[in-house]
Motif scaffolding. Structure first.
Motif, short mmCIF file in Angstrom:
data_model
loop_
_atom_site.label_atom_id
_atom_site.label_comp_id
_atom_site.label_asym_id
_atom_site.label_seq_id
_atom_site.Cartn_x
_atom_site.Cartn_y
_atom_site.Cartn_z
N THR A 1 0.94 -1.35 0.37
CA THR A 1 -0.13 0.02 -0.36
C THR A 1 1.17 1.45 -0.21
OG1 THR A 1 -1.48 -0.39 1.39
CG2 THR A 1 -1.94 0.56 1.24
N VAL A 2 2.37 1.27 0.98
CA VAL A 2 2.03 2.22 1.19
C VAL A 2 3.39 2.79 -0.17
CG1 VAL A 2 4.76 3.85 1.90
CG2 VAL A 2 3.03 1.86 3.49
N LEU A 3 4.23 1.80 -1.01
CA LEU A 3 5.07 1.91 -1.89
C LEU A 3 3.74 2.43 -3.37
CD1 LEU A 3 7.74 1.76 -3.17
CD2 LEU A 3 7.23 -0.45 -3.55
N ALA A 4 3.12 1.97 -2.90
CA ALA A 4 1.58 1.46 -4.41
C ALA A 4 1.31 3.67 -4.54
CB ALA A 4 0.97 0.57 -4.45
N MET A 5 1.34 4.22 -3.50
CA MET A 5 0.80 4.92 -2.69
C MET A 5 2.03 6.51 -3.99
SD MET A 5 -1.14 5.51 0.65
CE MET A 5 -2.00 5.39 0.90
N ILE A 6 3.16 5.42 -3.09
CA ILE A 6 4.04 6.24 -3.78
C ILE A 6 4.50 6.80 -5.29
CG2 ILE A 6 7.01 6.87 -3.51
CD1 ILE A 6 6.63 5.91 0.03
N VAL A 7 4.41 5.42 -5.44
CA VAL A 7 5.08 5.59 -6.67
C VAL A 7 3.51 5.73 -8.02
CG1 VAL A 7 5.78 3.92 -8.92
CG2 VAL A 7 6.26 3.11 -6.77
N GLY A 8 2.85 5.34 -7.83
CA GLY A 8 1.39 6.49 -8.33
C GLY A 8 1.72 7.59 -8.36
N THR A 9 1.64 7.79 -6.89
CA THR A 9 1.63 9.27 -6.74
C THR A 9 3.20 10.00 -7.97
OG1 THR A 9 1.08 9.36 -4.95
CG2 THR A 9 1.17 11.54 -5.59
N ALA A 10 3.53 9.91 -7.98
CA ALA A 10 4.78 10.21 -8.78
C ALA A 10 4.73 9.72 -9.79
CB ALA A 10 6.36 9.44 -8.09
N VAL A 11 4.08 8.88 -10.37
CA VAL A 11 3.96 8.50 -11.90
C VAL A 11 2.91 9.28 -12.73
CG1 VAL A 11 2.69 7.20 -14.12
CG2 VAL A 11 4.38 6.52 -11.78
N GLY A 12 2.36 9.88 -11.55
CA GLY A 12 0.80 10.40 -12.22
C GLY A 12 1.56 12.50 -11.91
N ALA A 13 2.12 12.77 -11.35
CA ALA A 13 2.66 14.13 -11.29
C ALA A 13 3.27 13.42 -12.57
CB ALA A 13 3.68 14.06 -9.85
N ALA A 14 4.62 12.93 -12.31
CA ALA A 14 5.07 13.14 -13.84
C ALA A 14 4.11 13.73 -15.47
CB ALA A 14 6.28 11.86 -14.08
N LEU A 15 2.64 13.14 -15.03
CA LEU A 15 2.14 12.31 -15.91
C LEU A 15 1.37 14.13 -16.08
CD1 LEU A 15 1.08 9.58 -16.48
CD2 LEU A 15 3.26 10.20 -18.24
N GLY A 16 1.80 15.23 -15.44
CA GLY A 16 1.24 15.78 -15.43
C GLY A 16 0.24 16.39 -14.69
N LEU A 17 -0.80 15.43 -13.96
CA LEU A 17 -1.87 15.48 -13.11
C LEU A 17 -1.75 15.74 -11.20
CD1 LEU A 17 -3.00 11.30 -13.94
CD2 LEU A 17 -3.50 13.52 -15.22
N GLY A 18 0.15 16.59 -11.35
CA GLY A 18 -0.62 17.09 -10.25
C GLY A 18 -0.47 16.16 -8.84
N ALA A 19 0.79 16.24 -7.69
CA ALA A 19 0.42 15.43 -6.35
C ALA A 19 -0.33 15.09 -6.11
CB ALA A 19 1.90 15.37 -6.50
N GLN A 20 -0.64 16.34 -5.97
CA GLN A 20 -1.85 15.85 -4.52
C GLN A 20 -3.39 15.30 -5.04
OE1 GLN A 20 -2.56 19.37 -1.85
NE2 GLN A 20 -4.89 18.61 -1.29
N HIS A 21 -3.64 15.52 -6.71
CA HIS A 21 -4.51 15.55 -7.24
C HIS A 21 -4.63 14.01 -7.86
CE1 HIS A 21 -8.22 15.54 -9.99
NE2 HIS A 21 -7.19 14.48 -11.14
N THR A 22 -3.26 13.16 -7.80
CA THR A 22 -3.52 11.62 -8.71
C THR A 22 -3.33 11.51 -6.83
OG1 THR A 22 -1.57 12.00 -10.26
CG2 THR A 22 -1.98 10.09 -9.04
N PHE A 23 -2.86 12.08 -4.71
CA PHE A 23 -3.07 11.23 -4.64
C PHE A 23 -4.63 10.46 -3.89
CE2 PHE A 23 -3.07 10.53 -0.23
CZ PHE A 23 -2.25 9.09 0.62
N LEU A 24 -4.92 11.67 -4.18
CA LEU A 24 -6.63 11.73 -3.27
C LEU A 24 -7.51 11.47 -4.53
CD1 LEU A 24 -6.95 16.14 -2.08
CD2 LEU A 24 -6.10 13.69 -1.00
N TYR A 25 -7.44 11.25 -5.93
CA TYR A 25 -8.10 11.18 -6.92
C TYR A 25 -8.25 10.17 -7.40
CZ TYR A 25 -10.33 15.53 -5.07
OH TYR A 25 -10.81 16.21 -4.27
#
Length: 422
Positions: free
Chosen positions: A134-158
């Motif tokens: 869970t922890v690693l998926a949150m970190i990696v998923g948020t990082a990938v979303g941020a790298a794709l231009g989605l924004g870290a907070q938006h990627t994490f929450l939504y």
């Protein structure tokens, strides 16, 4: 013909309901009483779900829930449903808040009816790989979303959090309620954003679990075929999904009022501590279960309550949410390439971490990864689809823990964090 059903509705009754609803709609005067509302929600909810269940391929990836929510939302957006029906559904949904009753019955009923030994063993055996994943998926998923231009907070929450929130009834709905209360935004818009990741995450988990099953057939030493650790001979069998034996109606009624009481207790906790009521209620139910504070008869009654609401109320509720609380345009806007990539990477990381950690803990990596996959599934429906694809239905008790308890922990911690930073 009375035994040929559309959802729970016998076909002749379904046809009569169609004629009655159409007749009332044509007169322009649809009664606003609760009986009419129940008829409308049941008819449309189960009709949409039945369509999803009968389509090949997609019926195995939660199409019933998708259709019961998305089709009403689209029909509302394009003004296909008659205005009297829309008015009745919207007013009934918003004025009665019956989704709170649904949430209370589902959460309390499911937790109280779980085998206590399964609850304890599940925490002991699966907590570490599940938590690491869970922890690693949150970190990696948020990082990938941020790298794709989605924004870290938006990627994490939504995107990332909804995937691991525990499905629709136990996850997306209370999560959207928490977001709505904390961020002061309409719950319908929140639900429209968190629902697509739930569906896409479950689909990804189903596909990857099927691939792990194929890997297990080629490399048998990596799998226990439904067992988590070597040498286990006393694993719990698949949790029963049928009501067996006699359950006194007073115990069913007692379980129902217990669920409502625990929800009100959660509501009081929300006023005192600011934590959303459904989340507070779930943890109170877990503590009660672990403390053996409910009788076996009440547990049986709780299972009946859970089965009734999950069978008879889920699809009508989803129809109501689709009509009254799910904007179609915002829902469609969530299906973008960046979102899909982020969701797939998140689920893959969750399962891959479980696979690796299991090897260090002397657990079967394939079976552990499949349980982790259920953490990203679409609730109970997702668990069944994932374990069916993996041919490991014996893991159902642990899948339930990953989905329900894991999802509750994720929702609780995220909402606590969000309430402090917002």
């Amino acid at each position: 013909m009375m035994e040929f059903r559309i959802g729970i509705i016998p076909l002749p009754i379904h046809l009569i309901l169609f004629a009655l609803i159409a007749g009332f709609a044509l007169t322009g005067k649809v009664p606003g009483e609760i009986s009419m509302a129940i008829a409308v929600l049941a008819f449309f909810g189960f009709s949409c779900a039945e369509l999803g269940k009968r389509l090949p391929l997609v019926r195995n990836i939660g199409a019933a829930a998708i259709f019961a929510t998305f089709i009403p939302s689209a029909l509302t957006y394009y003004h296909v449903l008659p205005k009297p029906i829309l008015t009745l559904t919207t007013e009934f949904t918003k004025q009665t808040n019956f989704l709170y009753l649904f949430i209370a019955s589902i959460i309390v009923g499911s937790i109280l009816s779980m085998d206590r030994r399964v609850l304890i063993r599940g925490f002991v055996k699966i907590f570490v790989p599940l938590a690491c994943g869970t922890v690693l998926a949150m970190i990696v998923g948020t990082a990938v979303g941020a790298a794709l231009g989605l924004g870290a907070q938006h990627t994490f929450l939504y995107l990332v959090v909804p995937i691991m929130a525990g499905g629709v009834g136990e996850g997306a709905i209370p999560l959207s309620m928490g977001y709505s209360q904390i961020l002061h935004l309409p719950q319908g818009e929140m639900f429209a954003q968190v629902l697509p990741p739930v569906m896409l995450g479950s689909l990804t988990a189903i596909i990857l679990s099927g691939a792990l099953d194929m890997l297990g057939k080629r490399k048998p030493h990596l799998t226990g075929n439904g067992r988590l650790q070597e040498g286990e001979t006393d694993e719990m069998n698949t949790a029963s999904e049928e009501i067996t034996g006699h359950v006194d109606v007073t115990h069913v009624a007692g379980a129902g009022i217990t669920a409502i009481t625990l929800y009100l207790l959660g509501l009081m906790c929300a006023r005192l501590f600011g934590l959303p009521a459904p989340v507070s209620m779930l943890f109170i139910a877990v503590l009660i279960k672990l403390a053996r504070a409910v009788s076996p008869q009440l547990q049986d009654g709780a299972f009946v309550v859970y089965k009734f609401f999950s069978t008879a109320v889920t699809y009508p509720l989803l129809f109501a949410i689709g009509v009254a609380m799910t904007p179609w345009d915002k829902l469609i806007a969530a299906f973008t390439l960046a979102n899909v990539i982020t969701i797939v990477v998140t689920v893959t990381t969750l399962m891959g971490t479980g696979y690796v950690v299991a090897r260090f803990m002397k657990m079967y990596p394939i079976d552990t990864a499949i349980v982790n996959a259920c953490h990203s599934g679409q609730g109970g429906t997702g668990d069944v689809a994932i374990l069916t694809a993996a041919n490991r239905m014996q893991l159902m008790p642990f899948a339930q823990i990953a989905t329900r308890i894991g999802g509750a922990i994720v929702i609780t911690l995220v909402l606590i964090w969000l309430s402090h930073v917002s």
